[in-house]
Scaffold this active site. Structure first.
Site, PDB file in Angstrom:
ATOM      1  N   TRP A 326       4.388  32.985  24.095  1.00  0.00           N
ATOM      2  CA  TRP A 326       3.351  33.564  23.780  1.00  0.00           C
ATOM      3  C   TRP A 326       2.664  32.741  22.606  1.00  0.00           C
ATOM      4  CZ3 TRP A 326       1.968  35.603  18.840  1.00  0.00           C
ATOM      5  CH2 TRP A 326       0.788  36.343  18.817  1.00  0.00           C
ATOM      6  N   HIS A 327       3.542  32.308  21.756  1.00  0.00           N
ATOM      7  CA  HIS A 327       3.371  31.504  20.523  1.00  0.00           C
ATOM      8  C   HIS A 327       2.489  30.149  20.645  1.00  0.00           C
ATOM      9  CE1 HIS A 327       5.750  34.450  18.701  1.00  0.00           C
ATOM     10  NE2 HIS A 327       5.269  34.266  17.457  1.00  0.00           N
ATOM     11  N   GLY A 328       2.897  29.468  21.977  1.00  0.00           N
ATOM     12  CA  GLY A 328       2.180  28.395  22.201  1.00  0.00           C
ATOM     13  C   GLY A 328       2.715  27.728  23.520  1.00  0.00           C
TER      14      GLY A 328
END
Lengths: 464, 296
Positions: A326-328
């Site tokens: 989700w963060h990257g």
């Protein structure tokens, strides 16, 4: 538009200057929120307003049908596909294509998926990970009969686009916010004062603490050099740990402050995470709105811990890997998620051993050190960089201590740790017993923010 | 709180030392450099040795308008020169002075990262930095370490002249060998681009054929730095300048390093920058053929 920029200062003055005129009438209040939120978002790139309004509209209508028990599964999946689909197109398409190319290459086949990606999908719309999750929580809650649908499209869009949380969270739930947005009372002077204090403290965390630490960290990561000096790398990672905390917590605090001035209450997003007693506790204190989203909509949806220990471990790993992704769109984030999943599994296995006072304290310290080390994966732009940083951390290269101590970042790191301790002991809130001293203190924070702010940096979580 | 805020702001504003390098003016300096649309007789192009080494306002004494278009770690490639040419008055002298050093053709410089990053600022940012920042520099941000160094007598000064693109710089205490180590590291880790050098040479000759007057200069710096550059690149800069000079392009003669003071071995102190500018003006007067030709 950044919270710490001159355009935002003008924006917020206009927003609150007009607010008393429009807040009491129901329709004008909703329109005012939506219009100003669109201006706030469109300031960055107006074209992506269509994506925000488009996916929001799909979710609004899905919600209508879900509430009427009409083809519930179909409309839930339509909403999931619409939100996750836009995430895949704009955030993960290049990553997926490059991964496919690499797999084909491994088997001696040539493919050019990464070159066929349309140019528009290479630009990451700001805040897409946040508003799609806000939207998803709405339809999933409706599917589970845990929420009521929005009264109208306008209400739903105002909730989704409400500018304080739009681009970097906290991730909010419709069931918590819609009812609050319906209230039209103008807040009293004490609530206004509390909201302003919250904003000041958030700006101080971001502009002074995070941005001053960022200078040193960015210098180290701009050209990763494993031989830079062992102490320098340890100092850099400590600085980054506090930078990312104050950067994101600063944003969340400002968002809470602005919402408070509008009469809306956002839940706490950080609760002194570096004082966590273990990894499980860390995730109850770090980015709480995201952790609880993954807990409620992924971990529990997969069965949580109800289907046996092995299945619980499996569910935890999937949840943490997804949280990392989700963060990257990068393997570094995937590994970051995996590292935390591994530590959670180890902690779970050792639960019985870390109950004693000494072992509990050692485990607290161990948790902090491992969290700092996992930030290497989070901050590095590639796996090669991460390996170089780990090499720098664990191989001895001499660094003159004076070189570190005389840096601006070192002084701010000490101050940041002290401020976090003061905040943890609730000394700041105790100030409210002495109104004059409290007013002087927050005024001083404004002056310190003006004169000691670091060079302007974008909020780290904008890239997610 | 409203009462305390102005008190603290004024109090801190006057108690804190005025640091010699203003971060807000620095931003404005670069924004003006890429935004400025005025036209000049002479434009200087190059890296930090140029923008810290040529005090352009002095040229007004010769009734000439001049602008310093130097950027950090810049390479005088086609992109930078093309932008510099836009600043030349087509009816003026059309002199473009190009600073050349071994560093100009190293791999990290040929990307012109600094110039491109300034150019990439959004128009909104450029406008704010050009018009608002110079008026608000009383509220400049202070690094605690800078305050400590300031009171200890250690400081790096950079005074920005937004009108001429020149930054007068000094460092206390002076240490004419402090830049040697990073440069040495750079020469070890990077390679000298002969293709960039060839492209530069043809660009200069093209300028000459188009009616511009290019003047090439190797900025003075510490002798140890010159030795390092020459040995690391096999005298490439010397050979380049000789070769271009043989084709009729003006090249300023080499300088005696002992006539100049460099605070780090690479950049001239503000006093030496003035001295260099005077020498340049003298050189221009001596090269009367150019001026006579142009004044006809």
């Amino acid at each position: 538009m950044l919270f710490n920029s001159i355009p935002f200062l003008v924006f917020i003055v206009v927003f609150f200057a007009i607010k008393p005129l429009v807040w009491k009438r129901d329709s004008s209040r909703w329109w005012w929120i939506l219009l100003m939120s669109c201006l706030f978002y469109g300031w960055w790139d107006w074209r992506f307003l269509f994506l925000l309004l488009g996916t929001g509209t799909v979710d609004y209508f899905c919600g209508k049908f879900l509430h009427k028990d009409y083809y519930k599964k179909f409309f839930l999946w339509l909403s999931i596909v619409s939100n996750i689909g836009s995430l895949i197109i704009f955030k993960y398409s290049l990553f997926l294509a490059e991964s496919l190319d690499a797999i084909f290459l491994y088997f001696g086949l040539s493919s050019h998926f990464s070159q066929s990606i349309p140019a528009f999908s290479l630009v990451l719309p700001v805040g897409i990970s946040f508003y799609t999750f806000n939207s998803l929580s709405y339809t999933i809650d409706l599917y589970r009969n845990k929420a009521k649908p929005a009264d109208s499209w306008l209400h739903f869009m105002a909730f989704i686009s409400f500018f304080p949380h739009l681009v970097a969270g906290p991730i909010i739930r419709a069931r918590d916010i819609l009812s609050q947005l319906k209230r039209h009372e103008i807040i009293n002077s004490l609530e206004l004062y509390n909201g302003i204090k919250t904003c000041i403290y958030g700006l101080f965390q971001k502009m002074v603490l995070a941005d001053n630490l960022a200078v040193y960290v960015n210098n180290c990561f701009d050209r990763v050099d494993a031989s830079m000096g062992t102490l320098s790398w340890w100092f850099c990672m400590l600085a980054f740990s506090f930078q990312i905390y104050f950067d994101f917590n600063g944003y969340s605090t400002i968002a809470r402050g602005i919402a408070k001035i509008c009469g809306i209450h956002f839940k706490l997003n950080f609760n002194h995470p570096y004082l966590a007693s273990g990894f499980s506790d860390f995730w109850k204190r770090w980015h709480i709105s995201l952790s609880s989203f993954f807990r409620d909509y992924v971990y529990i949806s997969m069965g949580g811990s109800r289907k046996g220990k092995l299945r619980a471990e499996y569910n935890r790993w999937i949840t943490m890997l997804l949280s990392g992704l989700w963060h990257g769109a990068n393997y570094t984030f995937l590994l970051w998620g995996a590292a935390h999943a591994l530590m959670l599994s180890i902690e779970n296995a050792l639960k019985g051993l870390i109950k004693g006072l000494l072992t509990a304290r050692l485990w607290r310290l161990f948790t902090f050190i491992v969290v700092v080390l996992t930030w290497v994966l989070f901050r590095s732009e590639s796996l090669t960089d991460a390996i170089n940083v780990y090499t720098g951390l664990f191989s001895w290269h001499n660094t003159p201590v004076k070189e570190i101590v005389l840096t601006n970042a070192f002084i701010w790191l000490i101050l940041a740790a002290a401020i976090e301790w003061i905040d943890w002991r609730s000394y700041l809130s105790k100030l409210s017993k002495f109104p004059v001293i409290e007013a002087a203190f927050f005024a001083l924070l404004i002056a310190i923010t003006i004169y000691f702010r670091g060079p302007e940096q974008q909020f780290i979580y904008f890239q997610f | 709180m409203l009462v305390f805020v102005p008190i603290w702001i004024v109090l801190l504003g006057f108690l804190l030392p005025r640091l010699p390098s203003s971060p807000m003016l620095r931003e404005a300096f670069w924004a003006v450099k890429v935004n400025d649309t005025k036209l000049y007789d002479i434009v200087f192009v190059g890296d930090s040795r140029i923008y810290r080494g040529v005090d352009t306002k002095f040229l007004s004494q010769m009734n000439m308008s001049a602008f310093n278009f130097g950027f950090s770690s810049a390479s005088p490639d086609s992109l930078l020169i093309t932008h510099a040419l836009k600043k030349l008055n087509p009816k003026g002298l059309k002199i473009i002075v190009i600073g050349v050093s071994a560093n100009s053709f190293m791999t990290s410089s040929i990307n012109n990262t600094h110039f491109k990053s300034v150019q990439a600022w959004s128009n909104k940012d450029k406008w704010i930095k050009t018009n608002i920042y110079p008026k608000l520099n009383f509220f400049d941000h202070h690094a605690l370490s800078d305050i400590y160094k300031f009171y200890k007598g250690e400081a790096y000064y950079e005074n920005y002249d937004l009108m001429t693109g020149y930054a007068a710089s000094d460092r206390y205490p002076f240490d004419s060998s402090s830049a040697l180590s990073p440069y040495k590291q750079q020469f070890e880790n990077e390679s000298y681009s002969y293709s960039a050098e060839t492209a530069f040479k043809s660009k200069v000759l093209q300028l000459k054929s188009l009616g511009y007057e290019p003047i090439l200069v190797r900025m003075p710096c510490a002798q140890s730095m010159i030795n390092l550059e020459d040995s690391a690149t096999n005298n490439s800069v010397k050979k380049l300048l000789t070769s271009i000079s043989n084709q009729g392009v003006l090249v300023m003669p080499t300088f005696n390093s002992s006539d100049f003071l460099s605070y780090d071995g690479s950049h001239l102190s503000s006093q030496s920058a003035r001295h260099f500018t005077e020498l340049f003006m003298q050189y221009l007067k001596d090269s009367t053929s150019i001026l006579d030709e142009r004044n006809k």
